[in-house]
Design a protein around this motif. Structure first.
Motif, PDB file in Angstrom:
ATOM      1  N   UNK A 142      11.134  15.024  23.218  1.00 39.32           N
ATOM      2  CA  UNK A 142      10.416  14.421  22.091  1.00 39.32           C
ATOM      3  C   UNK A 142       9.009  14.991  22.000  1.00 39.32           C
ATOM      4  N   UNK A 143       8.462  14.955  20.808  1.00 39.72           N
ATOM      5  CA  UNK A 143       7.131  15.526  20.561  1.00 39.72           C
ATOM      6  C   UNK A 143       6.061  14.579  21.097  1.00 39.72           C
ATOM      7  N   UNK A 144       5.143  15.127  21.894  1.00 40.96           N
ATOM      8  CA  UNK A 144       3.977  14.359  22.312  1.00 40.96           C
ATOM      9  C   UNK A 144       2.760  14.709  21.450  1.00 40.96           C
ATOM     10  N   UNK A 145       2.552  15.989  21.199  1.00 43.46           N
ATOM     11  CA  UNK A 145       1.386  16.405  20.430  1.00 43.46           C
ATOM     12  C   UNK A 145       1.594  17.823  19.909  1.00 43.46           C
ATOM     13  N   UNK A 146       0.957  18.137  18.806  1.00 43.52           N
ATOM     14  CA  UNK A 146       0.986  19.488  18.243  1.00 43.52           C
ATOM     15  C   UNK A 146      -0.442  19.912  17.938  1.00 43.52           C
ATOM     16  N   UNK A 147      -0.806  21.101  18.379  1.00 41.52           N
ATOM     17  CA  UNK A 147      -2.106  21.679  18.065  1.00 41.52           C
ATOM     18  C   UNK A 147      -1.886  23.005  17.342  1.00 41.52           C
ATOM     19  N   UNK A 148      -2.833  23.359  16.493  1.00 42.92           N
ATOM     20  CA  UNK A 148      -2.794  24.660  15.819  1.00 42.92           C
ATOM     21  C   UNK A 148      -4.128  25.350  16.056  1.00 42.92           C
ATOM     22  N   UNK A 149      -4.066  26.542  16.613  1.00 44.22           N
ATOM     23  CA  UNK A 149      -5.271  27.304  16.951  1.00 44.22           C
ATOM     24  C   UNK A 149      -5.216  28.630  16.200  1.00 44.22           C
ATOM     25  N   UNK A 150      -6.342  29.019  15.635  1.00 46.58           N
ATOM     26  CA  UNK A 150      -6.359  30.278  14.887  1.00 46.58           C
ATOM     27  C   UNK A 150      -6.063  31.460  15.804  1.00 46.58           C
ATOM     28  N   UNK A 151      -5.262  32.359  15.283  1.00 47.17           N
ATOM     29  CA  UNK A 151      -4.936  33.565  16.040  1.00 47.17           C
ATOM     30  C   UNK A 151      -5.603  34.792  15.452  1.00 47.17           C
ATOM     31  N   UNK A 152      -6.449  34.585  14.455  1.00 45.51           N
ATOM     32  CA  UNK A 152      -7.124  35.706  13.803  1.00 45.51           C
ATOM     33  C   UNK A 152      -6.400  36.109  12.541  1.00 45.51           C
ATOM     34  N   UNK A 153      -7.139  36.232  11.465  1.00 42.93           N
ATOM     35  CA  UNK A 153      -6.528  36.637  10.202  1.00 42.93           C
ATOM     36  C   UNK A 153      -5.542  35.598   9.715  1.00 42.93           C
ATOM     37  N   UNK A 154      -4.338  36.065   9.386  1.00 44.42           N
ATOM     38  CA  UNK A 154      -3.307  35.156   8.874  1.00 44.42           C
ATOM     39  C   UNK A 154      -2.331  34.702   9.954  1.00 44.42           C
ATOM     40  N   UNK A 155      -2.763  34.773  11.193  1.00 43.48           N
ATOM     41  CA  UNK A 155      -1.930  34.295  12.298  1.00 43.48           C
ATOM     42  C   UNK A 155      -2.515  33.016  12.886  1.00 43.48           C
ATOM     43  N   UNK A 156      -1.630  32.101  13.291  1.00 46.17           N
ATOM     44  CA  UNK A 156      -2.042  30.880  13.974  1.00 46.17           C
ATOM     45  C   UNK A 156      -1.102  30.643  15.143  1.00 46.17           C
ATOM     46  N   UNK A 157      -1.640  30.033  16.202  1.00 46.59           N
ATOM     47  CA  UNK A 157      -0.851  29.710  17.381  1.00 46.59           C
ATOM     48  C   UNK A 157      -0.493  28.228  17.325  1.00 46.59           C
ATOM     49  N   UNK A 158       0.803  27.949  17.201  1.00 53.00           N
ATOM     50  CA  UNK A 158       1.300  26.574  17.143  1.00 53.00           C
ATOM     51  C   UNK A 158       1.652  26.135  18.565  1.00 53.00           C
ATOM     52  N   UNK A 159       0.965  25.121  19.074  1.00 54.80           N
ATOM     53  CA  UNK A 159       1.158  24.649  20.443  1.00 54.80           C
ATOM     54  C   UNK A 159       1.905  23.322  20.398  1.00 54.80           C
ATOM     55  N   UNK A 160       3.110  23.312  20.936  1.00 54.48           N
ATOM     56  CA  UNK A 160       3.959  22.122  20.956  1.00 54.48           C
ATOM     57  C   UNK A 160       3.977  21.548  22.365  1.00 54.48           C
ATOM     58  N   UNK A 161       3.503  20.312  22.514  1.00 52.49           N
ATOM     59  CA  UNK A 161       3.524  19.624  23.812  1.00 52.49           C
ATOM     60  C   UNK A 161       4.610  18.562  23.741  1.00 52.49           C
ATOM     61  N   UNK A 162       5.601  18.675  24.630  1.00 50.04           N
ATOM     62  CA  UNK A 162       6.711  17.732  24.642  1.00 50.04           C
ATOM     63  C   UNK A 162       6.387  16.545  25.544  1.00 50.04           C
ATOM     64  N   UNK A 163       6.981  15.410  25.277  1.00 44.77           N
ATOM     65  CA  UNK A 163       6.644  14.177  25.982  1.00 44.77           C
ATOM     66  C   UNK A 163       6.915  14.272  27.472  1.00 44.77           C
ATOM     67  N   UNK A 164       7.863  15.120  27.870  1.00 47.73           N
ATOM     68  CA  UNK A 164       8.231  15.209  29.274  1.00 47.73           C
ATOM     69  C   UNK A 164       7.452  16.297  30.002  1.00 47.73           C
ATOM     70  N   UNK A 165       6.486  16.920  29.331  1.00 51.00           N
ATOM     71  CA  UNK A 165       5.608  17.850  30.031  1.00 51.00           C
ATOM     72  C   UNK A 165       5.625  19.284  29.570  1.00 51.00           C
ATOM     73  N   UNK A 166       6.797  19.882  29.236  1.00 51.36           N
ATOM     74  CA  UNK A 166       6.794  21.300  28.860  1.00 51.36           C
ATOM     75  C   UNK A 166       5.922  21.590  27.642  1.00 51.36           C
ATOM     76  N   UNK A 167       5.294  22.764  27.638  1.00 52.90           N
ATOM     77  CA  UNK A 167       4.447  23.205  26.529  1.00 52.90           C
ATOM     78  C   UNK A 167       5.050  24.484  25.950  1.00 52.90           C
TER      79      UNK A 167
END
Length: 354
Positions: A142-167
């Motif tokens: 299950x989803x715990x949190x989602x972050x979006x960080x700029x990767x420069x230009x038209x790229x972004x890094x989508x960070x998915x943190x799951x409730x059980x720990x895996x990122x």
């Protein structure tokens, strides 16, 4: 531990005592065992000739075999199976060992990412074999949190943190260059919609976007699709992370004087699908399970035994801990150690979910 349907039948007391002596002597010395050794060391109360006759019967039953280069006998997988299920005495881990292991886990009580490595190293040092542990994994993340960080230009890094720990991290191509405030707002929208949801729930959100006629941000739609796909992939993998310690312990065993043979064993153990197939059986049959030699189902594993147990909360998160060593293993001590470490891991998981 559940009994196997194909286990060998019971022996009469004298044959059982001799098989026990053969196995315990072979475990201690790694040398084929002769009748004179058994008479002298184990006080069997019978002559060497009688012991030889019984050994011949045990060999016919497939419980021991006769190496060509020695007059002695050594146990077979079938012999070890009978020993584990019917002959070996159940033992409880000594209180001093329990105290030492519990103290080690107490040092990392709130650091769940360290539990698994500690479990593997503790099992390795306690049994002089190799310890293995897998991170507890739920049947559906299950989803715990989602972050979006700029990767420069038209790229972004989508960070998915799951409730059980895996990122999980994924690169997303944007429709245009967006500043940090826009990306933060997009992340907040994703969290509002997706936190607490399973892959199925995330897919449902994606399928209903725009159903009310409101315009949909194309990056929002893409992000939801990527999150759903990543969660499906995570759910499909029965084992997330595998931790192993004690390779040097295995190298000291004469059975593994050839490093190539040991490399093949560890290659199998690092195969997530191999260990993943064991977890459903472990959850159906709680407690310690012993897989001996050819019972492991892979030719590379024919010379080793696994002593494994599940831990965690069925339906929420399940992992396994255990030891792997030559079939010439001190099974009673390995079983009691794995059982105790599994119980500690259960306590830690209960604390995590409390």
């Amino acid at each position: 531990m559940a009994r196997r349907k194909d286990r060998p039948g019971p022996l009469e007391p004298r044959s059982e005592a001799i098989l026990r002596a053969i196995i315990e002597e072979y475990v201690a010395t790694a040398q084929p065992v002769g009748s004179q050794t058994l008479v002298v060391k184990y006080g069997l109360g019978v002559s060497p000739a009688t012991v030889r006759n019984v050994m011949a019967e045990l060999e016919l039953a497939g419980l021991i075999d006769h190496p060509h280069t020695s007059a002695g006998r050594q146990p077979t997988d079938r012999g070890y199976r009978l020993y584990v299920e019917s002959i070996a005495d159940a033992v409880t881990l000594a209180p001093v060992e329990q105290l030492m292991i519990r103290h080690q886990f107490g040092q990392v009580e709130f650091a769940s990412e360290q539990w698994f490595r500690l479990a593997a190293s503790t099992l390795a040092s306690a049994t002089h074999a190799a310890g293995i542990a897998t991170a507890a994994k739920p049947p559906s993340c299950r989803v715990r949190r989602i972050d979006i960080v700029t990767g420069g230009g038209r790229l972004a890094n989508l960070v998915l943190v799951l409730a059980e720990g895996p990122i999980r991290q994924m690169l997303v191509t944007l429709d245009r260059v967006r500043d940090e405030d826009e990306l933060d707002a997009l992340a907040q929208d994703l969290n509002r919609r997706l936190v607490g949801r399973s892959a199925e729930g995330v897919e449902h959100i994606g399928a209903t976007l725009g159903a009310d006629g409101a315009p949909v941000d194309p990056v929002l739609r893409t992000a939801i699709e990527r999150v759903a796909a990543q969660m499906r992939e995570t759910d499909a993998s029965a084992v997330e992370d595998i931790y192993s310690e004690g390779l040097l312990n295995m190298l000291e065993a004469p059975e593994f004087a050839r490093s190539e043979k040991l490399r093949q064993v560890f290659a199998v153990l690092q195969d997530r699908s191999y260990l993943g197939r064991l977890i459903p059986d472990l959850t159906r049959q709680p407690g310690v399970r012993v897989l001996i030699g050819h019972e492991n189902g892979r030719e590379e594993m024919a010379g080793v035994s696994l002593v494994i147990a599940p831990y965690g909360r069925p339906g929420r998160a399940i992992g396994m801990v255990g030891v792997v060593g030559p079939t010439r293993m001190a099974y009673p001590h390995a079983i009691s150690t794995v059982r105790y470490v599994s119980s500690l891991m259960n306590e830690l998981v209960d604390h995590l979910y409390a």
